[in-house]
Design an enzyme around this catalytic site. Structure first.
Site, PDB file in Angstrom:
ATOM      1  N   ASP A 251      -8.738  -4.511  -6.473  1.00  0.00           N
ATOM      2  CA  ASP A 251      -8.393  -3.553  -5.419  1.00  0.00           C
ATOM      3  C   ASP A 251      -9.255  -2.297  -5.575  1.00  0.00           C
ATOM      4  O   ASP A 251      -9.201  -1.609  -6.591  1.00  0.00           O
ATOM      5  CB  ASP A 251      -6.904  -3.185  -5.535  1.00  0.00           C
TER       6      ASP A 251
ATOM      7  N   SER B  96       0.849  -1.195   0.000  1.00  0.00           N
ATOM      8  CA  SER B  96       0.000   0.000   0.000  1.00  0.00           C
ATOM      9  C   SER B  96       0.887   1.249   0.000  1.00  0.00           C
ATOM     10  O   SER B  96       1.658   1.452  -0.926  1.00  0.00           O
ATOM     11  CB  SER B  96      -0.966  -0.035   1.183  1.00  0.00           C
TER      12      SER B  96
ATOM     13  N   HIS C  48      -7.727  -5.011  -1.624  1.00  0.00           N
ATOM     14  CA  HIS C  48      -6.447  -4.381  -1.313  1.00  0.00           C
ATOM     15  C   HIS C  48      -5.522  -5.290  -0.509  1.00  0.00           C
ATOM     16  O   HIS C  48      -4.309  -5.177  -0.601  1.00  0.00           O
ATOM     17  CB  HIS C  48      -6.690  -3.076  -0.559  1.00  0.00           C
TER      18      HIS C  48
END
Length: 721
Positions: free
Chosen positions: A665, A590, A697
């Site tokens: 995602d 991320s 995600h």
């Protein structure tokens, strides 16, 4: 106290002692042991107790039994069993209660336990041995039950409903849809928002969010699993683009009418941290402009929706981020507690309902992390903070005069669950060498009295455990302390040279280093150490729990200050003879994926191998609320967006880089990864790419085991050699 602080500092800097002698029988870890999706993961976790409060009575909720626990002696007495509950409830196969671990006791003075089965939410009187109330809407979306009126708000087929305590169903909306969302979390869960319905204290009025996102562009997600792949668009407002509009409704169960708060035009505004006055007639919320630098606390009449008064305003040349609703004093409904970091650190302030700031209750270069509740008799607030040291989370009380008292005596990371009266506290904590400890604390005494309920044994006994160390270095500014964790192989030999991986996150609202078990090490680090790597983790400026200026150092230039600090970590690694600087890797997910590619392309001669998961590539493709808070818009901060974008840095890639993403995602949308791949194609650089179909995600379930084996194997293939 000074002695404790110095001891904590000594332990922090020295790290743990040398490993004990291992035997040939010591077992090796697998990812099935270490990863949360693994088949043996639950056996590798420290023993735990599931505890809750029934008034001041401490209850242990196991799978098949509930016990009372004497807060003075820790002695247990069985309260009831799962079989007894199902017998009293006359359960059949469809209504059988499966376990007691989620049992709650909503009424301090009544012998009633609240439980759910497949078809209903039930209240069982365990002394009368019968069901005394039930609903019939278990499993609906966004369930929100009020214990006073026993009314439940829920969403079904996009519409918002309330079932009152008598079982009568009320439909509040008829026009709900994918584009017009009722009763659910808004603003993409920023600003501390976790839900969309808010009951008044008496349970007779329901405040709820209404989000119109018809004007927000769709991101074209695709479900590949049907015979013909189907289109599943996701409303995704990107930085600088059109965002949704939110309003707040109030439904009155008695009049069966809905009004909306008269907030004015909701365009480019955020409404958050909804709270009720104890009289159930007034609603409070923080209102924030889209630029997020002007925050106001406003009161509204819950009957008419009219604005009553603006109680407080806070502005900033960077941003203000309200994360906590105000909380009224249980003993004085004319006063409330507000949290703010306006003095540089998140602290507690006492206000009255006229908007007068009466006192700053906590202050200093440390952060209030959580308000646990109140002790009404002593007129104190119980809270968690890192007052003693940035890495230690401790429990305290503060009086209305600002007198702070520490409630426990052990360095480490504590969390607490307060009884409704505030007389007793469940204290769960760990230290770098103690996996889990649970105490119950009697706060009625002048000096809190602790009763130990659990000292968990090390579940990793018998395995070849790595060495966990912690220390500090200076940030790139030469002033600020940054804390790191280092994980070394169990048989570490300082005369050898080891391939080393820098694990990085680095973004807001997260930190990696705490004084909990193994210094808060992620299990994957253990797996890597077992394979002969050193893993190094540094919390740079921009991460959480260090105060406003530490967090906001990265404002309008995400990735830049963070990289400078991470490279100070690399400079530290260069001083260690056992770190092979020719075999230096980097990995993150991320924001950490963004940092991984940033480091690989800005320092291409330093990092040989990188694995970037779910990476942000250009902040113009990220969501409005988060992205604009830290970066502004592409229109008002073009230099910052250009500096942080990785598109034009694709040409700099030299080392081996694997990019991994969830194919669906909806947080860091696939446009990021695919655009970077396109840039690499045009530049002639050669990253590797892997996607997880159907995953969002973060990889869920056993897919996470596969993911971490893939990450590990990439370093094995290209860094270890």
């Amino acid at each position: 106290m000074k002695k404790i602080k110095n001891l904590a500092r000594l332990v922090l800097l020295v790290g743990l002692a040398s490993p004990t002698t291992m035997t040939a029988q010591d077992k090796l870890f697998t990812l099935e042991d270490l990863n949360f999706g693994g088949t043996n993961y639950h056996n590798m976790q420290p023993k735990n107790l599931w505890l809750t409060w029934w008034g001041d009575e401490l209850i242990q909720t196991d799978v098949e039994e509930c016990y009372t626990i004497d807060t003075k002696t820790g002695k247990k007495n069985r309260l009831f069993t799962l079989d007894e509950i199902n017998s009293w409830a006359k359960s059949d196969d469809d209504t059988y209660v499966r376990h007691l671990m989620n049992a709650t006791f909503p009424y301090p003075n009544k012998p009633i336990v609240a439980l759910g089965n497949r078809k209903a939410f039930i209240l069982v009187d365990f002394k009368a041995k019968k069901i005394v109330w039930q609903d019939s809407i278990s499993g609906q979306e966004a369930n929100d039950w009020n214990s006073t009126s026993r009314a439940t708000a829920y969403v079904e087929d996009h519409q918002l409903f309330v079932v009152d305590g008598d079982g009568k169903k009320h439909q509040l909306t008829t026009d709900g849809s994918r584009e017009l969302v009722y009763g659910q979390s808004v603003h993409r869960n920023e600003f501390g928002i976790e839900k969309g319905t808010f009951w008044s204290p008496d349970g007779n009025r329901l405040a709820f969010y209404r989000m119109d996102q018809s004007m927000v562009a769709d991101y074209p997600q695709v479900d590949i699993f049907p015979r013909e792949a189907s289109y599943e668009p996701d409303k995704y407002p990107m930085a600088g683009m059109t965002s949704h509009k939110v309003t707040v409704g109030v439904y009155d169960l008695k009049t069966q009418k809905t009004i909306y708060l008269q907030t004015g035009d909701p365009t480019d505004r955020y409404f958050t941290n909804i709270a009720w006055n104890p009289d159930a007639k007034t609603i409070y919320m923080f209102e924030l402009n889209r630029q997020q630098n002007d925050c106001r606390l406003v009161a509204y009449d819950a009957v008419s929706g009219a604005k009553i008064v603006e109680l407080y305003r806070e502005t900033s040349d960077k941003y203000v981020e309200p994360l906590h609703p105000i909380v009224f004093l249980p003993w004085d409904a004319t006063k409330f507690i507000m949290q703010s970091q306006k003095d540089g650190y998140n602290h507690l302030y006492l206000f009255d309902t006229k908007g007068n700031e009466l006192k700053q209750l906590t202050s200093g270069p440390w952060v209030v992390l959580e308000v646990l509740g109140f002790n009404e008799k002593q007129k104190t607030i119980i809270f968690k903070a890192n007052k003693e040291h940035p890495l230690h989370h401790r429990l305290y009380s503060v009086s209305m005069t600002g007198n702070i008292k520490q409630l426990e005596t052990v360095d480490g990371v504590h969390s607490g669950i307060l009884s409704p009266s505030g007389n007793f506290l469940i204290d769960r904590f760990s230290t770098p060498t103690r996996p889990r400890v649970i105490d119950v604390v009697d706060l009625t005494k002048k000096t809190p009295v602790h009763t130990n309920l659990l000292e968990a044994e090390d579940p990793w006994t018998g395995y070849q455990q790595p060495i966990f160390e912690c220390g500090s270095i200076k940030a790139a500014d030469g002033i600020t302390d940054l804390y790191y964790r280092m994980v070394k192989p169990y048989d570490f030999n300082p005369a050898q040279k080891y391939p080393t991986v820098v694990y990085v996150y680095g973004g807001p609202h997260a930190n990696n280093i705490q004084a909990s078990w193994h210094w808060a090490s992620r299990s994957w680090e253990t797996y890597m150490a077992q394979k002969g790597y050193i893993v190094f983790i540094l919390d740079n400026r921009g991460s959480q729990y260090r105060g406003r200026d530490f967090e906001q150092a990265t404002f309008h230039q995400l990735g830049q200050i963070e990289m400078q600090d991470q490279m100070k970590g690399v400079d530290y690694l260069r001083t260690l003879s056992y770190v092979d600087m020719n075999r230096l890797g980097v990995h993150g997910w991320s924001f950490g994926g963004f940092m991984t590619i940033s480091l690989m392309t800005n320092y291409p001669d330093v990092f040989k191998v990188g694995v970037a998961g779910g990476p942000v590539i250009d902040w113009k493709w990220y969501e409005v609320m988060y992205g604009e808070r830290y970066m502004g818009t592409p229109g008002n901060n073009p230099e910052g967006y250009a500096k942080s974008s990785l598109i034009d840095k694709a040409k700099n890639l030299k080392g081996k880089l694997q990019i991994i993403t969830g194919y669906n995602d909806n947080t860091v949308v696939p446009q990021h990864c695919l655009s970077f791949l396109d840039a690499c194609i045009k530049a002639g650089t050669q990253p590797d790419f892997f996607a997880y179909p159907g995953e969002e995600h973060n990889m869920r379930g056993h897919a996470s085991v596969h993911l971490h084996e893939r990450i590990t194997q990439y370093f094995e293939d290209f860094l270890k050699k």
